[in-house]
Structure formats: C-alpha cells, structure tokens
Scaffold this motif. Structure first.
Motif, mmCIF file in Angstrom:
data_model
loop_
_atom_site.group_PDB
_atom_site.id
_atom_site.type_symbol
_atom_site.label_atom_id
_atom_site.label_comp_id
_atom_site.label_asym_id
_atom_site.label_seq_id
_atom_site.Cartn_x
_atom_site.Cartn_y
_atom_site.Cartn_z
ATOM 1 N N SER A 1 52.832 41.378 38.547
ATOM 2 C CA SER A 1 53.835 40.334 38.411
ATOM 3 C C SER A 1 53.503 39.110 39.257
ATOM 4 N N LYS A 2 52.406 39.202 40.017
ATOM 5 C CA LYS A 2 52.054 38.054 40.861
ATOM 6 C C LYS A 2 50.956 37.202 40.255
ATOM 7 N N THR A 3 50.412 37.647 39.122
ATOM 8 C CA THR A 3 49.337 36.873 38.518
ATOM 9 C C THR A 3 49.904 35.549 38.007
ATOM 10 N N SER B 1 61.555 49.289 55.411
ATOM 11 C CA SER B 1 60.225 48.804 55.786
ATOM 12 C C SER B 1 59.154 49.451 54.920
ATOM 13 N N SER B 2 58.359 48.625 54.275
ATOM 14 C CA SER B 2 57.222 49.144 53.516
ATOM 15 C C SER B 2 56.112 49.566 54.465
ATOM 16 N N GLU B 3 56.147 49.013 55.657
ATOM 17 C CA GLU B 3 55.122 49.300 56.667
ATOM 18 C C GLU B 3 55.315 50.710 57.238
ATOM 19 N N SER C 1 60.528 34.558 47.250
ATOM 20 C CA SER C 1 59.099 34.726 47.403
ATOM 21 C C SER C 1 58.777 35.109 48.852
ATOM 22 N N ASN C 2 57.908 36.100 49.006
ATOM 23 C CA ASN C 2 57.468 36.542 50.335
ATOM 24 C C ASN C 2 58.485 37.431 51.078
ATOM 25 N N ALA C 3 59.584 37.782 50.402
ATOM 26 C CA ALA C 3 60.590 38.630 51.061
ATOM 27 C C ALA C 3 60.075 40.056 51.268
ATOM 28 N N GLY C 4 59.076 40.435 50.460
ATOM 29 C CA GLY C 4 58.564 41.805 50.552
ATOM 30 C C GLY C 4 58.931 42.623 49.319
ATOM 31 N N LYS C 5 59.220 41.922 48.218
ATOM 32 C CA LYS C 5 59.686 42.601 46.997
ATOM 33 C C LYS C 5 58.584 43.456 46.353
ATOM 34 N N SER C 6 57.381 42.886 46.201
ATOM 35 C CA SER C 6 56.294 43.669 45.591
ATOM 36 C C SER C 6 55.999 44.898 46.435
ATOM 37 N N SER C 7 55.948 44.698 47.741
ATOM 38 C CA SER C 7 55.678 45.833 48.634
ATOM 39 C C SER C 7 56.773 46.883 48.495
ATOM 40 N N ALA C 8 58.030 46.441 48.393
ATOM 41 C CA ALA C 8 59.143 47.389 48.270
ATOM 42 C C ALA C 8 59.050 48.173 46.959
ATOM 43 N N THR D 1 64.295 44.005 54.347
ATOM 44 C CA THR D 1 62.906 44.449 54.494
ATOM 45 C C THR D 1 62.275 43.982 55.806
ATOM 46 N N LYS D 2 61.100 44.513 56.034
ATOM 47 C CA LYS D 2 60.292 44.193 57.219
ATOM 48 C C LYS D 2 61.064 44.520 58.502
ATOM 49 N N CYS D 3 61.906 45.559 58.433
ATOM 50 C CA CYS D 3 62.731 45.884 59.603
ATOM 51 C C CYS D 3 61.867 46.334 60.781
ATOM 52 N N ASP D 4 60.608 46.704 60.494
ATOM 53 C CA ASP D 4 59.693 47.072 61.589
ATOM 54 C C ASP D 4 59.393 45.891 62.497
ATOM 55 N N LYS D 5 59.720 44.684 62.024
ATOM 56 C CA LYS D 5 59.422 43.475 62.827
ATOM 57 C C LYS D 5 60.433 43.263 63.950
ATOM 58 N N ILE D 6 61.569 43.995 63.893
ATOM 59 C CA ILE D 6 62.568 43.835 64.952
ATOM 60 C C ILE D 6 63.003 45.215 65.461
HETATM 61 P P1 GDP Z 1 56.966 39.258 47.700
HETATM 62 O O1 GDP Z 1 56.434 37.866 47.567
HETATM 63 O O2 GDP Z 1 58.428 39.275 47.940
HETATM 64 O O3 GDP Z 1 56.551 40.183 46.595
HETATM 65 O O4 GDP Z 1 56.363 39.834 49.076
HETATM 66 P P2 GDP Z 1 55.147 40.833 49.363
HETATM 67 O O5 GDP Z 1 55.541 42.235 49.082
HETATM 68 O O6 GDP Z 1 53.903 40.345 48.724
HETATM 69 O O7 GDP Z 1 55.056 40.684 50.948
HETATM 70 C C1 GDP Z 1 54.818 39.439 51.566
HETATM 71 C C2 GDP Z 1 54.103 39.688 52.888
HETATM 72 O O8 GDP Z 1 54.935 40.453 53.745
HETATM 73 C C3 GDP Z 1 52.814 40.461 52.730
HETATM 74 O O9 GDP Z 1 51.879 39.975 53.661
HETATM 75 C C4 GDP Z 1 53.212 41.887 53.076
HETATM 76 O O10 GDP Z 1 52.142 42.649 53.605
HETATM 77 C C5 GDP Z 1 54.293 41.667 54.124
HETATM 78 N N1 GDP Z 1 55.291 42.749 54.120
HETATM 79 C C6 GDP Z 1 55.983 43.198 53.070
HETATM 80 N N2 GDP Z 1 56.825 44.197 53.413
HETATM 81 C C7 GDP Z 1 56.643 44.396 54.748
HETATM 82 C C8 GDP Z 1 57.226 45.276 55.701
HETATM 83 O O11 GDP Z 1 58.097 46.115 55.408
HETATM 84 N N3 GDP Z 1 56.806 45.150 57.001
HETATM 85 C C9 GDP Z 1 55.869 44.227 57.380
HETATM 86 N N4 GDP Z 1 55.537 44.168 58.662
HETATM 87 N N5 GDP Z 1 55.299 43.381 56.497
HETATM 88 C C10 GDP Z 1 55.668 43.456 55.200
#
Ligand code: GDP
Length: 225
Positions: free
Chosen positions: A85-87, A205-207, A64-71, A174-179
């Motif tokens: 899928s988050k409902t 990075s989804s960002e 959870s929160n890894a960034g899966k939905s965004s990916a 994911t979130k490689c833009d953070k580093i």
């Molecule tokens: P899930 O719970 O794995 O489906 O995660 P989400 O896709 O909902 O992402 C969780 C949080 O991380 C959200 O606030 C997103 O905006 C953020 N997030 C997801 N992917 C990225 C990314 O590639 N870069 C950054 N900076 N934030 C991201």
C-alpha cells in the motif's frame, strides 16, 4: 453432552480443561492468530473496484508515519504485508487484504502527502465519503496514531466518521516503546476521556509487540474470525 456437533458432524470438547482432566486432546478449531493468513487482495480507486459489499471489513486509518503499516504487519504477524500500500500510485487507493474469504482489512492511505490535481483530490474525497457513509461491510475502524501526537485532525475525522455511522472505533497509540510506562498510562487516560461513544483505545508497539494480543482480539472480534 461434552461436545458440539459441527457441520461436518464432528465433535470437540467444549471445555478444554475438563477434557484434559479426562486425558482427551482438545481439538482447537481456530489458529492462535486468526489474522495470520491475511494476504493482499486488491486496491480500489473507484466504487466499481471495491470487492462485493457482502462481507465484513475493518479499516486501518492513520496519518502518514503514524506506524500503520508496521501495526498491520505486526497484528497479522507478517513482515511485508502492508508494503504494497506504500507503492507510488497507491496513495489514493483503498488497499484490501483478505483475512479469509469475505473478511477484509482495508488500508486507508495516510492523509495529505499525495501531490495530486484538484480534480483527483475531489474524486478521492467523494469516493471516501461515499465509502464511509454507505459501505455495509464496514464493521469497525482502527485509528492508528503515534502516542506522542494523539488525536490530530485526521484522527478526529476518522472517529467522527465512525460515530456518525454508529460503528466502533479502536485507537492504537503506537510507538509506545518511545516513552515510559507512566507517560503511556497518562496519555491513554487522556485519550480515553476525549473519545466518543463506542470508541476504545490501547497502547501499542510494533517494536516490542506490547498490546498486540489486545489489538488482534479487537480486530478478529469485529471480523468474527
Ligand atoms: P505508516 O506511514 O503509518 O505506515 O508508518 P510505518 O509503519 O511505515 O512507520 C513509520 C516509521 O515508524 C518507520 O520508521 C517504523 O520503523 C517506525 N515505527 C513504526 N511502529 C513503531 C513502533 O511501534 N515503535 C518504534 N520505535 N518505531 C516504530
């Protein structure tokens, strides 16, 4: 011969560069993003609710929160695909998205955040175990992990599932833009060293959309779309 006869009897140039030199218009038979038409299909909480096991499907798994939905959204170039899928109530369902007929992306809910009864949890775990052990259509697993917290227990479980079945797995860091680029490369190398056979990894990075083409190519390749 310059082209291939398709089922419809059409021909198209096999070598676009050569066709260009002869001022022919190469006919592209596939869209640039083969996953762009992906749409929600169904959710399954029991084996009976699964689509027929005769296609190809790729599971997206991640804490959870890894960034899966965004990916998922980013790879399919859509804004709200994976929101479904988050409902509430979907936390113990496999959510199927159809890429084209018989080809699916399957969203596996992140582990551990659903407060459910013991019986329900046992049912869900049994369902998942059976799904991973027996599903013929399953052709690959994408393991989504925050690049700052890679290879946690859930991720290792998923990689084990894949290895036990002899399936390929692909890790999205994911979130490689953070580093910065240096730490990205270091983490990627460390993760790769620990991966089982048939598992690969990339930064994502989804960002910033870094790594999106690579991820898309892996998934489309597995699905053969
Ligand atoms: P899930 O719970 O794995 O489906 O995660 P989400 O896709 O909902 O992402 C969780 C949080 O991380 C959200 O606030 C997103 O905006 C953020 N997030 C997801 N992917 C990225 C990314 O590639 N870069 C950054 N900076 N934030 C991201």
């Amino acid at each position: 011969m310059d082209g291939i006869a398709t089922a419809e009897g059409l021909r198209w140039p096999t070598d676009p560069a050569r066709a260009m030199m002869r001022h022919e218009q190469p006919i592209m038979t596939k869209s640039a993003n083969a996953l762009a038409r992906t749409a929600y299909l169904a959710a399954a909480h029991t084996p009976q609710q699964l689509p027929p096991d005769d296609g190809r499907e790729v599971v997206f798994a991640g804490r959870s929160n890894a960034g899966k939905s965004s990916a998922l959204n980013t790879i399919c170039n859509q804004n709200a695909l994976a929101r479904t899928s988050k409902t509430p109530g979907r936390t113990q369902q496999l959510v199927f998205f159809e890429v084209v007929k018989g080809k699916y992306l399957v969203d596996l809910p992140g582990y551990g955040y659903a407060k459910v009864s013991k019986d329900l949890r046992a049912h869900w775990q049994g369902f998942l175990n059976d799904y991973f052990r027996t599903r013929v259509a399953l052709c690959g697993i994408v393991v989504v992990m925050d690049i700052r917290h890679p290879l946690r227990e859930f991720d290792l479980d998923m990689l084990r599932f894949a290895a036990d079945r002899g399936l390929p797995a692909h890790c999205l860091l994911t979130k490689c833009d953070k580093i910065g680029r240096g730490p990205q490369a270091q983490t990627l190398a460390l993760v790769r060293k620990q991966l089982p056979e048939r598992a690969t990894a990339q930064v994502f990075s989804s960002e910033t959309k870094q790594g999106v083409d690579e991820a898309r190519a892996v998934v489309a390749g597995w699905l053969e779309v």
